[in-house]
Design an enzyme around this catalytic site. Structure first.
Site, short mmCIF file in Angstrom:
data_model
loop_
_atom_site.label_atom_id
_atom_site.label_comp_id
_atom_site.label_asym_id
_atom_site.label_seq_id
_atom_site.Cartn_x
_atom_site.Cartn_y
_atom_site.Cartn_z
N PHE A 147 0.86 -1.19 0.00
CA PHE A 147 0.00 0.00 0.00
C PHE A 147 0.88 1.23 0.00
CE2 PHE A 147 -2.54 3.44 1.77
CZ PHE A 147 -3.67 3.36 0.96
N ASP A 232 9.24 2.63 1.70
CA ASP A 232 8.07 3.36 2.17
C ASP A 232 7.91 3.04 3.65
OD1 ASP A 232 5.56 4.17 2.95
OD2 ASP A 232 4.55 3.54 1.11
N LYS A 261 2.56 9.37 8.29
CA LYS A 261 1.73 9.00 9.44
C LYS A 261 2.20 9.48 10.83
CE LYS A 261 -1.12 5.40 7.58
NZ LYS A 261 -0.79 5.00 6.22
C1 LIG Z 1 -0.94 5.21 4.88
C2 LIG Z 1 0.14 4.83 3.96
C3 LIG Z 1 0.39 5.55 2.78
C4 LIG Z 1 -0.47 6.69 2.33
O1 LIG Z 1 -0.41 7.78 3.20
P1 LIG Z 1 -1.51 8.94 3.08
O2 LIG Z 1 -1.03 9.97 4.07
O3 LIG Z 1 -2.82 8.34 3.43
O4 LIG Z 1 -1.47 9.44 1.69
C5 LIG Z 1 1.45 5.16 2.00
N1 LIG Z 1 2.23 4.12 2.35
C6 LIG Z 1 2.03 3.42 3.48
C7 LIG Z 1 2.95 2.29 3.82
C8 LIG Z 1 0.97 3.73 4.32
O5 LIG Z 1 0.74 3.01 5.41
#
Ligand SMILES: *Cc1c(COP(=O)(O)O)cnc(C)c1O
Length: 406
Positions: A147, A232, A261
């Site tokens: 994700f 990420d 986050k």
């Molecule tokens: C939540 C998340 C995103 C997206 O972040 P947003 O602030 O919602 O755009 C991207 N990568 C990972 C691993 C995430 O958990």
């Protein structure tokens, strides 16, 4: 002030879901609770009911709800300077950058407003790198079950059909391969590949842990081919797994890393970090209006400084271990629990059937917020400051909830 608060107060509490239905696009099946206040690991709804929060705004509230250090920093900043254009130097932004660079293996930062936007920027940076150093290579290999966010390019990077299908055709230049399989990455690599983009541990995909040597093998492969490794760490970073960044636990260093986050305690902030060798943007190639403005950076600085100064990652390791142990102890009693997995305070339990929604509701009724990460799995991502007592309380509720659904 008078007018707005009067209008809001004039609406009957029980009408919030109705109003939402009237005014909002239906993008989410909401949990039927209206939250109005939070403190530490607890939130309260509009009826004054208290909940123990093991969702934490989707792994955002690192220090719990409304942590005093952040509330104070933001209050002072909001009275001093909220926003100026990024053509000017601002102090909070530089302080966050210094703290991030001094506490990571990366050298340079760029601030954005969200995780997805940081991911977009990371891919733009990798493509620029490809143009400079890899004969114009532009493709990014990412993993199935990953994700990376909701923008079109990040949906293309996100290897999940449910996120991709509604938006076909997706931007070109992304290849999704099986996670935790180095051969799959090798097989997908061509002269067009500029980067591999991975979550060290997949969060939204179900808390999927890689084998211990996977990331090492990916690092070696990227080095061999001269490609960049983008990690990420939007969910795994900021102490969530028990080290400030997850890469530390796997003995590798990324060329580019994204954070969001848990960095701002809820102030919307994302960051792209890069090694000097990968930080190839020149003036005008990337930018943002709000990215890293003084307000959000005041929140991020207070959050990050507190995490570092108070060994919050030590607490995550200790309490995370305790949480996993307690969840394991539930297995013999509730034999439909097939697996407990995770690191630090990012933990999931999986069931042998799709009962996660019922368990969630049963927890909710008893005052515990959890996340249904898959139809058959729950995810726990409480604030990083919780103690064993809160874990005991959550486990007590979960135990009863599990008994009630079968
Ligand atoms: C939540 C998340 C995103 C997206 O972040 P947003 O602030 O919602 O755009 C991207 N990568 C990972 C691993 C995430 O958990």
């Amino acid at each position: 002030m008078g007018l707005l608060s009067k209008n809001l107060m004039g609406v009957k509490m029980s009408n919030w879901p109705e109003l939402e239905k009237k005014y909002f696009m239906h993008t989410v099946e909401r949990i039927p609770v209206t939250l109005v206040r939070g403190e530490g690991a607890r939130v309260w709804d509009d009826n004054g009911r208290e909940y123990l929060d093991f969702v934490a705004g989707w792994a955002v509230n690192s220090l719990g709800h409304c942590p005093p250090v952040v509330a104070e920093a933001v209050t002072e900043q909001v009275r001093t300077l909220i926003q100026v254009s990024n053509q000017f130097y601002t102090v909070p932004q530089i302080r966050v950058a210094e703290l991030l660079v001094n506490n990571s293996c990366l050298d340079k930062v760029f601030f954005s407003n969200s995780g997805a936007e940081a991911g977009e920027g990371a891919v733009k940076l990798a493509r620029r790198y490809g143009q400079h150093h890899l004969n114009g290579a532009y493709e990014v290999i990412s993993a199935l079950g990953s994700f990376h966010g909701r923008t079109l390019a990040m949906v293309a990077a996100t290897g999940q059909a449910k996120h991709q299908k509604p938006y076909i055709p997706l931007p070109a230049g992304f290849i999704n391969v099986e996670y935790n399989n180095i051969e799959a990455i090798k097989g997908a690599t061509t002269e067009k590949t500029c980067a591999v983009m991975l979550e060290p541990v997949q969060g939204e995909g179900g808390v999927n842990l890689p084998d211990d040597n996977y990331l090492t093998l990916v690092r070696e492969w990227c080095d061999e081919k001269g490609m960049l490794l983008i990690l990420d760490e939007i969910q795994t970073g900021m102490g969530r797994l028990g080290t400030l960044f997850a890469y530390e636990q796997y003995g590798i260093e990324p060329d580019i890393m994204t954070l969001a986050k848990g960095l701002g305690s809820g102030a919307p902030i994302g960051v792209i970090l890069a090694k000097d060798s990968a930080a190839v943007f020149v003036p005008g190639e990337h930018g943002s209006t709000f990215g890293g403005n003084p307000l959000v950076c005041a929140a991020a600085y207070a959050t990050l400084k507190f995490i570092i100064d108070n060994d919050i990652v030590g607490n995550v390791r200790k309490v995370g271990q305790y949480l996993k142990g307690k969840l394991e102890e539930l297995k013999p009693k509730h034999q439909f629990i097939t697996e407990v997995r995770g690191r630090g305070l990012l933990v999931a339990i999986e069931f042998d059937s799709d009962i996660a929604a019922s368990v969630l509701s049963a927890c909710l009724e008893r005052g515990l917020l959890v996340n249904r990460v898959k139809p058959n799995a729950l995810r726990f991502m409480p604030p990083l400051i919780i103690g064993n007592a809160e874990v005991d309380e959550a486990i007590g509720i979960l135990d009863k909830a599990l008994s009630s659904v079968v």
